[in-house]
Design a protein around this motif. Sequence first.
Motif, PDB file in Angstrom:
ATOM      1  N   SER A 147      -4.987  -4.655   1.884  1.00 12.61           N
ATOM      2  CA  SER A 147      -4.310  -5.038   0.649  1.00 12.61           C
ATOM      3  C   SER A 147      -5.188  -5.977  -0.173  1.00 12.61           C
ATOM      4  N   ALA A 169     -10.493  -4.826  -6.074  1.00 15.02           N
ATOM      5  CA  ALA A 169     -11.141  -3.593  -6.552  1.00 15.02           C
ATOM      6  C   ALA A 169     -11.766  -3.746  -7.939  1.00 15.02           C
ATOM      7  N   LEU A 214      -7.508   3.112  -5.967  1.00 20.59           N
ATOM      8  CA  LEU A 214      -6.499   3.460  -6.966  1.00 20.59           C
ATOM      9  C   LEU A 214      -6.631   2.670  -8.265  1.00 20.59           C
ATOM     10  N   LEU A 226       0.837  -1.204   0.000  1.00 13.92           N
ATOM     11  CA  LEU A 226       0.000   0.000   0.000  1.00 13.92           C
ATOM     12  C   LEU A 226       0.869   1.250   0.000  1.00 13.92           C
ATOM     13  N   ALA A 252     -14.955   1.241  -3.240  1.00 11.25           N
ATOM     14  CA  ALA A 252     -13.847   0.983  -2.313  1.00 11.25           C
ATOM     15  C   ALA A 252     -14.380   0.647  -0.922  1.00 11.25           C
ATOM     16  N   LYS A 264     -15.592  -2.886  -0.846  1.00  5.91           N
ATOM     17  CA  LYS A 264     -14.497  -3.862  -0.823  1.00  5.91           C
ATOM     18  C   LYS A 264     -13.901  -3.957   0.582  1.00  5.91           C
ATOM     19  N   GLU A 274      -8.229   5.524  -0.410  1.00  2.83           N
ATOM     20  CA  GLU A 274      -7.579   5.949  -1.651  1.00  2.83           C
ATOM     21  C   GLU A 274      -6.754   4.819  -2.256  1.00  2.83           C
ATOM     22  N   ASN A 275      -6.110   4.021  -1.414  1.00  2.00           N
ATOM     23  CA  ASN A 275      -5.356   2.870  -1.903  1.00  2.00           C
ATOM     24  C   ASN A 275      -6.262   1.865  -2.603  1.00  2.00           C
ATOM     25  N   VAL A 276      -7.386   1.568  -1.977  1.00  2.86           N
ATOM     26  CA  VAL A 276      -8.304   0.585  -2.551  1.00  2.86           C
ATOM     27  C   VAL A 276      -8.910   1.098  -3.853  1.00  2.86           C
ATOM     28  N   ARG A 305      -7.883  -4.002  -1.939  1.00  2.00           N
ATOM     29  CA  ARG A 305      -7.391  -3.374  -3.171  1.00  2.00           C
ATOM     30  C   ARG A 305      -7.261  -4.401  -4.294  1.00  2.00           C
TER      31      ARG A 305
END
Length: 280
Positions: free
Chosen positions: A158, A164, A111, A99, A128, A131, A107-109, A161
């Motif tokens: 993680s 996603a 992306l 990440l 997101a 998830k 925001e990571n998920v 993501r």
Amino acid sequence: MESQAQNSEAVIDIRQVSTRFGDHVVHSGIDLEVRRAEIFAVIGGSGSGKSTLLREMILLQRPNEGSIRVLGVDLQSLGDEEALALRQRWGVMFQHGGLFGSLTVMENVGLPLREHTALGDRLIDEIAASKLAMTGLKPEVGAQYPSELSGGMMKRASLARALALDPELLFLDEPTAGLDPDSAAGVDELVLKLRDLFGLTIVMITHDLDLLWQVADRVAVLADGKVQGVGSMSELSRMDKPAIRQFFDGPRGRAAQQQDRLHAGLPESETIGEPSSKPK
């Protein structure tokens, strides 16, 4: 556990793959097949080439010889655009999370959705959030940064993501490494839930014996550059190759087998090292 895979279609087909780093032979003529909707694990000692094989399956490295087909696509002949399209059909959960520290969990998920779709920010945030909920994280975790997460929460974020883009195929690199037993057990349950709910094909690299017994439909053992055996943990437990026996003999191997018996509602084995009789 008994395999839920009803379709024998090969999602990943590895044929005669050989990999060398200079004079060092990592793989020598490896053949493997991963079937649709199964949980397939690759195990082996340090230097056995399991992580290298994963890198080759996700297009981060190419073998010297042989072929790898993923989702019906030959990886050796892909152009850049074809490779990008294929990557959007799988998700990867890296061992250390992967990440971005400067982005919130939400925001990571989101992306991958921002990079590969034309969806608006509001819809991306909603996806997101769904998830994160799917992986068992509370809504407020989305506003946190990776540095604020526990190890178990980092793994789940993680994984969120990796999910996603609604992948057909999921790669998990040491999904329970560094986790306490309770957190690791939670990941075990989550992996099974995702496969059963969405029909995902899951490939994992792991050394977690409990995870192998409780979750994996089939397991491939790598050693000395070759596949030493493929089968359920019960099937492997009856093989007498030294490279395979190391996962069943000794305190850790016996403890994992006893745990599997208890999980199945069977009495504890009276014979030390007796393999689990639980059907796979």
